[in-house]
Design a protein around this motif. Structure first.
Motif: not given
Length: 321
Positions: A196-203, A126-129
């Motif tokens: 589904x992989x959610x490597x989420x945007x984070x701090x 889902x957040x692949x870059x």
């Protein structure tokens, strides 16, 4: 060497000292020393199955690297790590040329391992870059289809360049890229994916410690409050995009409890059709290569340590009933 010259941002470090002393207790001092000393950082080398890598393997072994292994590792996933700090030289992107390896933080492979993709499955990153986890997924199995999504235009270009560098044209037809808001994918592609992989945007803790100035750091810390809501929406969207019986892995590269366990707890409390998967076996068998935080709810948290300077990386897995 440029990484060694960067200056630590005191505003962020003071904030981390206050927050993570409370959340990690005595373990924070160990983590703090590694995070604030780039000279201690380590990097892993993921070999590309789409390219001949025998010479690279020999070179790695001669330079003190050893293969990262786990009982559930697919035989096709070949990653080398070194106890000593330092970075193996990267390969430059050349149009039409497939690279032999990818440099990454070894903890980045844990979400991929937890997802456990099988041949023929339909998979969403889902957040692949920038694309490292997508590349790793393709080393584990041959998905029937891999959808790599990245909403940021500049990062999407980076993702596409990574895929072009690691995937031959004969396999690229099984991959699609998009620039959708991940929070909308659950509605647009409901019940469409097995995994589904959610490597989420984070701090991102490593990057934030070296913010350019105090004003920017203060703004980042203020923005940190909005991440859990966005991450929860992304994970909820991922669950909607899953077929019944499918699984989602949620990951971040921050130590923040609010962005990690609390996000998963929020989903489990509001979604009756998902259950949490116990990842303790994976943590136990990889404890010789990674240092894990104690008493983490709903997942594993990799802590940077001397000689095991991987992470931060939080990994959690849910199954849709």
């Amino acid at each position: 060497m440029a990484r060694l010259k960067r200056q630590i941002c005191r505003v962020v470090l003071d904030y981390f000292d206050k927050t993570y002393t409370n959340e990690l207790g005595d373990q924070w001092q160990m983590v703090r020393e590694v995070l604030t000393t780039p000279g201690l950082w380590q990097y892993a080398v993921l070999l590309n199955n789409f390219q001949r890598t025998s010479e690279t393997k020999k070179h790695l072994l001669m330079n003190g690297y050893h293969q990262l292994t786990h009982q559930t590792f697919p035989k096709t996933l070949t990653c080398y790590i070194n106890r000593n700090p330092g970075k193996f030289p990267s390969e430059r992107h050349q149009t039409g040329k497939i690279k032999g390896y990818y440099i990454l933080n070894a903890s980045s492979l844990l979400p991929v391992l937890a997802l456990d993709v099988k041949h023929g499955e339909t998979v969403l990153d889902m957040c692949a870059a920038p694309g490292g986890k997508s590349v790793a997924l393709l080393q584990c199995a041959s998905p029937g289809h891999l959808h790599c999504n990245e909403p940021d235009i500049h990062r999407s270009r980076w993702l596409k360049e990574t895929l072009e560098s690691f995937v031959p044209s004969t396999h690229i037809n099984n991959i699609t890229t998009s620039e959708l808001d991940g929070r909308l994918i659950g509605k647009l592609h409901a019940k469409s994916y097995d995994k589904v992989l959610v490597d989420a945007p984070c701090s991102n803790d490593r990057n934030w410690l070296f913010s350019s100035d105090a004003l920017q750091a203060a703004e980042l810390i203020s923005q940190r409050k909005i991440f859990p809501a966005i991450q929860t929406e992304l994970l909820r969207s991922a669950i909607r995009a899953l077929r019944p019986g499918g699984s989602v892995v949620y990951s971040t590269c921050t130590l923040s409890e609010a962005e990690n366990s609390a996000v998963v707890s929020n989903i489990l409390n509001s979604c009756r059709d998902v259950i949490s998967v116990d990842l303790s076996d994976m943590g136990n068998t990889l404890s010789h290569e990674f240092t894990f935080a104690a008493h983490v709810t709903h997942g594993l948290l990799v802590l940077p340590d001397k000689g095991k300077a991987w992470g931060p990386m939080f990994v959690s897995k849910l199954i849709k009933l």
